[in-house]
Design a protein around this motif. Structure first.
Motif, PDB file in Angstrom:
ATOM      1  N   MET A  99       0.849  -1.762  -0.227  1.00  0.00           N
ATOM      2  CA  MET A  99       0.020  -0.069   0.348  1.00  0.00           C
ATOM      3  C   MET A  99       0.873   1.430   0.466  1.00  0.00           C
ATOM      4  O   MET A  99       0.487   2.372  -0.619  1.00  0.00           O
ATOM      5  CB  MET A  99      -0.981   0.111   1.124  1.00  0.00           C
ATOM      6  CG  MET A  99      -1.622  -0.715   1.547  1.00  0.00           C
ATOM      7  SD  MET A  99      -2.873  -1.219  -0.343  1.00  0.00           S
ATOM      8  CE  MET A  99      -3.735   0.428   0.003  1.00  0.00           C
ATOM      9  N   ALA A 100       2.122   1.134   0.399  1.00  0.00           N
ATOM     10  CA  ALA A 100       2.714   2.289   0.849  1.00  0.00           C
ATOM     11  C   ALA A 100       3.675   2.114  -0.274  1.00  0.00           C
ATOM     12  O   ALA A 100       3.543   3.327  -0.978  1.00  0.00           O
ATOM     13  CB  ALA A 100       3.837   2.066   2.039  1.00  0.00           C
ATOM     14  N   VAL A 101       4.118   0.948  -1.530  1.00  0.00           N
ATOM     15  CA  VAL A 101       4.470   1.814  -2.655  1.00  0.00           C
ATOM     16  C   VAL A 101       3.787   2.468  -3.986  1.00  0.00           C
ATOM     17  O   VAL A 101       3.940   2.805  -4.451  1.00  0.00           O
ATOM     18  CB  VAL A 101       4.922  -0.003  -3.216  1.00  0.00           C
ATOM     19  CG1 VAL A 101       5.416   0.011  -4.489  1.00  0.00           C
ATOM     20  CG2 VAL A 101       6.011   0.129  -1.845  1.00  0.00           C
ATOM     21  N   LEU A 102       2.211   1.609  -3.766  1.00  0.00           N
ATOM     22  CA  LEU A 102       0.543   1.867  -4.512  1.00  0.00           C
ATOM     23  C   LEU A 102       1.056   3.639  -4.204  1.00  0.00           C
ATOM     24  O   LEU A 102       0.345   4.225  -4.827  1.00  0.00           O
ATOM     25  CB  LEU A 102       0.023   1.207  -4.025  1.00  0.00           C
ATOM     26  CG  LEU A 102      -0.245  -0.084  -4.697  1.00  0.00           C
ATOM     27  CD1 LEU A 102      -1.348  -0.184  -4.601  1.00  0.00           C
ATOM     28  CD2 LEU A 102       0.401  -0.128  -6.073  1.00  0.00           C
ATOM     29  N   ALA A 103       0.706   4.452  -3.116  1.00  0.00           N
ATOM     30  CA  ALA A 103       1.017   5.686  -2.548  1.00  0.00           C
ATOM     31  C   ALA A 103       1.556   6.756  -3.032  1.00  0.00           C
ATOM     32  O   ALA A 103       1.608   8.006  -3.421  1.00  0.00           O
ATOM     33  CB  ALA A 103       0.905   5.623  -0.749  1.00  0.00           C
ATOM     34  N   LYS A 104       2.990   6.196  -3.552  1.00  0.00           N
ATOM     35  CA  LYS A 104       4.409   6.597  -3.492  1.00  0.00           C
ATOM     36  C   LYS A 104       4.347   6.635  -4.696  1.00  0.00           C
ATOM     37  O   LYS A 104       4.847   7.941  -5.385  1.00  0.00           O
ATOM     38  CB  LYS A 104       5.817   5.859  -2.760  1.00  0.00           C
ATOM     39  CG  LYS A 104       6.856   6.509  -3.386  1.00  0.00           C
ATOM     40  CD  LYS A 104       8.416   5.837  -3.344  1.00  0.00           C
ATOM     41  CE  LYS A 104       9.212   5.861  -3.021  1.00  0.00           C
ATOM     42  NZ  LYS A 104      10.055   5.709  -2.881  1.00  0.00           N
ATOM     43  N   LEU A 105       3.515   5.836  -5.968  1.00  0.00           N
ATOM     44  CA  LEU A 105       3.684   5.730  -7.566  1.00  0.00           C
ATOM     45  C   LEU A 105       2.814   6.119  -7.822  1.00  0.00           C
ATOM     46  O   LEU A 105       2.413   7.366  -9.012  1.00  0.00           O
ATOM     47  CB  LEU A 105       2.780   4.140  -7.804  1.00  0.00           C
ATOM     48  CG  LEU A 105       4.174   3.305  -7.543  1.00  0.00           C
ATOM     49  CD1 LEU A 105       3.050   1.972  -7.591  1.00  0.00           C
ATOM     50  CD2 LEU A 105       5.450   3.266  -8.827  1.00  0.00           C
ATOM     51  N   LYS A 106       1.638   6.842  -6.673  1.00  0.00           N
ATOM     52  CA  LYS A 106       0.360   7.754  -7.117  1.00  0.00           C
ATOM     53  C   LYS A 106       1.369   9.149  -6.961  1.00  0.00           C
ATOM     54  O   LYS A 106       0.561  10.070  -8.243  1.00  0.00           O
ATOM     55  CB  LYS A 106      -0.332   7.465  -6.063  1.00  0.00           C
ATOM     56  CG  LYS A 106      -2.354   8.437  -6.409  1.00  0.00           C
ATOM     57  CD  LYS A 106      -2.429   8.562  -7.996  1.00  0.00           C
ATOM     58  CE  LYS A 106      -3.632   8.952  -8.223  1.00  0.00           C
ATOM     59  NZ  LYS A 106      -4.165   8.837  -9.208  1.00  0.00           N
ATOM     60  N   LYS A 107       1.684   9.033  -6.164  1.00  0.00           N
ATOM     61  CA  LYS A 107       2.421  10.791  -5.879  1.00  0.00           C
ATOM     62  C   LYS A 107       3.402  11.276  -6.760  1.00  0.00           C
ATOM     63  O   LYS A 107       3.446  11.881  -7.571  1.00  0.00           O
ATOM     64  CB  LYS A 107       2.677  11.394  -4.240  1.00  0.00           C
ATOM     65  CG  LYS A 107       2.239  11.000  -3.140  1.00  0.00           C
ATOM     66  CD  LYS A 107       3.006  11.050  -1.920  1.00  0.00           C
ATOM     67  CE  LYS A 107       1.452  10.570  -0.870  1.00  0.00           C
ATOM     68  NZ  LYS A 107       2.944  11.389   0.438  1.00  0.00           N
ATOM     69  N   MET A 108       4.246   9.771  -7.864  1.00  0.00           N
ATOM     70  CA  MET A 108       5.118  10.330  -8.388  1.00  0.00           C
ATOM     71  C   MET A 108       4.668  10.465  -9.294  1.00  0.00           C
ATOM     72  O   MET A 108       4.576  11.749 -10.762  1.00  0.00           O
ATOM     73  CB  MET A 108       6.315   8.969  -8.232  1.00  0.00           C
ATOM     74  CG  MET A 108       6.920   8.646  -7.687  1.00  0.00           C
ATOM     75  SD  MET A 108       8.267   7.731  -6.953  1.00  0.00           S
ATOM     76  CE  MET A 108       9.232   7.779  -9.167  1.00  0.00           C
ATOM     77  N   LEU A 109       3.606   9.637  -9.753  1.00  0.00           N
ATOM     78  CA  LEU A 109       2.709   9.836 -11.214  1.00  0.00           C
ATOM     79  C   LEU A 109       1.831  11.899 -11.340  1.00  0.00           C
ATOM     80  O   LEU A 109       2.252  12.036 -12.209  1.00  0.00           O
ATOM     81  CB  LEU A 109       1.186   8.885 -11.503  1.00  0.00           C
ATOM     82  CG  LEU A 109       0.996   9.693 -12.926  1.00  0.00           C
ATOM     83  CD1 LEU A 109       1.604   9.395 -14.057  1.00  0.00           C
ATOM     84  CD2 LEU A 109      -0.727   8.261 -12.385  1.00  0.00           C
ATOM     85  N   ALA A 110       1.422  12.073  -9.358  1.00  0.00           N
ATOM     86  CA  ALA A 110       0.991  13.318  -9.668  1.00  0.00           C
ATOM     87  C   ALA A 110       2.030  14.015 -10.065  1.00  0.00           C
ATOM     88  O   ALA A 110       1.920  15.558 -10.336  1.00  0.00           O
ATOM     89  CB  ALA A 110       0.643  13.566  -8.711  1.00  0.00           C
ATOM     90  N   ALA A 111       3.213  14.439  -9.277  1.00  0.00           N
ATOM     91  CA  ALA A 111       4.449  15.072  -9.679  1.00  0.00           C
ATOM     92  C   ALA A 111       5.479  14.888 -11.019  1.00  0.00           C
ATOM     93  O   ALA A 111       5.941  15.314 -11.426  1.00  0.00           O
ATOM     94  CB  ALA A 111       5.090  14.771  -9.232  1.00  0.00           C
ATOM     95  N   SER A 112       4.561  14.028 -11.692  1.00  0.00           N
ATOM     96  CA  SER A 112       5.185  13.944 -13.003  1.00  0.00           C
ATOM     97  C   SER A 112       7.000  13.686 -13.372  1.00  0.00           C
ATOM     98  O   SER A 112       7.409  13.542 -13.788  1.00  0.00           O
ATOM     99  CB  SER A 112       5.530  15.324 -13.861  1.00  0.00           C
ATOM    100  OG  SER A 112       3.834  15.490 -13.723  1.00  0.00           O
TER     101      SER A 112
END
Length: 370
Positions: free
Chosen positions: A339-352
């Motif tokens: 879940m932490a990995v998914l959240a981090k991936l989501k933030k990285m996508l949002a930050a391009s």
């Protein structure tokens, strides 16, 4: 022409001719500053009547003989009826002993309106914009030296002078004095140039002495000088106001959203996470791996409770799947929290920081081992 020809100026007298003695008094209109009485070349010992609020200038043979205050006076002109006509016969009917009277208003003039002919350029130091200002107001004058006023401003051939016509003589000097004083004041302000009516009285006090300097050499004094309006061009300020109103509206909306979150608190986050996972588990075509990753990321951001919720909701699904598929090997002890990995991936996508394709691939990889 008869030997004892009548002076053409006699037509202004009562019954169209001079008398042994005549009464000379002001017949001009009340709004005039100065008035040349029509009766000329009147006989000696004629009576001059000067009313309160006025003065009379007696001119004899082109020279100012005397200025008379209010009262009654007997004038000596050397113009005796028969002798003057005899002299006039030698000069074509024109008196060789000319005498005239000017009546001058002694009381304060009526209010005379004025306004700036061109805008005053000024810069607003608060907003850093260039704008313009116009001023308007009124003044009153008083004639303090009738002889100088007559000699310098009127001249012998002007029959009268209206009060409002003073602006014709002093327009350029007025405008220069007023504009320079107002410009220095406005450009020295450190506040914005809106709402300056509070300074009108102070500005009037500053401008009045400069206007009086202009009048003084003409035998006049400025009794009152007042600024009635200081009009700033607000075109650019309107655009600033609209921008500020929009910014305030956005700020208020953000404060409202924050207040709602503060009231609902963790319960709102739990409810949103449950809704997301329920919808995804019931609808496999709702957006694929990317949609599920986005939903899980939202759940993490909403309250940090998706991990517990997903475990509770995924466990029945895992039990059902055990009868159909062989169990996957347990993750090593040092395996990162999915879940932490998914959240981090989501933030990285949002930050391009990663592309959508990279995000989808990584989400699929994490979901495969969940």
């Amino acid at each position: 022409m008869p030997l004892f020809g009548r002076n053409k100026n006699e037509s202004a007298f009562v019954n169209g001719k001079k008398h042994l003695t005549d009464v000379i008094k002001n017949t001009g209109r009340g709004e005039l500053l100065i008035w040349r009485q029509p009766e000329e070349d009147f006989n000696t010992h004629s009576t001059l009547v000067v009313m309160p609020g006025e003065e009379a200038i007696f001119i004899k043979s082109g020279t100012i003989e005397q200025v008379f205050d209010n009262g009654t006076y007997h004038l000596s002109t050397e113009n005796y009826p028969f002798i003057s006509r005899l002299r006039n016969a030698m000069s074509g009917g024109v008196s060789s002993f000319n005498c005239v009277v000017y009546f001058v208003r002694k009381a304060d003039s009526e209010e005379i309106l004025w306004g700036s002919q061109s805008p005053i350029q000024v810069r607003d130091k608060v907003w850093g914009i260039r704008t313009s200002a116009r001023v308007r107001g009124s003044y009153k004058v008083r004639i303090v030296n009738p002889a100088i006023f007559l000699e310098k401003l009127i001249g012998n051939n002007v029959p009268f002078q209206k009060q409002a016509e003073l602006t014709k003589y002093f327009a350029n000097e007025f405008q220069g004095k007023i504009k320079s004083t107002i410009s220095i004041f406005l450009n020295g302000l450190t506040q914005e140039l809106i709402g300056l009516d509070a300074y009108l009285e102070d500005l009037s006090t500053q401008v009045a002495p400069k206007i009086d300097e202009v009048f003084a050499s003409y035998g006049l004094t400025c009794v009152t000088f007042a600024l009635a309006g200081l009009d700033i061009d607000t075109t650019k300020y309107d655009a600033i106001d609209e921008s500020q109103i929009g910014a305030i509206a956005k700020g208020k909306l953000a404060q409202g959203d924050k207040a709602v979150m503060g009231i609902l608190g963790e319960d709102w986050g739990k409810q949103q996470a449950a809704n997301i996972l329920t919808n995804l588990s019931n609808n496999s075509g709702a957006g694929g791996v990317a949609a599920m990753g986005a939903g899980i990321g939202m759940g993490v951001a909403s309250g940090g409770v998706v991990g517990d919720m997903s475990k509770q909701m995924m466990s029945p699904l895992s039990t059902a799947a055990e009868s159909k598929e062989p169990a996957k090997p347990a993750a090593p002890a040092d395996q990162p929290d999915d879940m932490a990995v998914l959240a981090k991936l989501k933030k990285m996508l949002a930050a391009s920081l990663i592309t959508q394709e990279q995000y989808d691939a990584k989400v699929a990889e994490v979901l495969d081992r969940m």
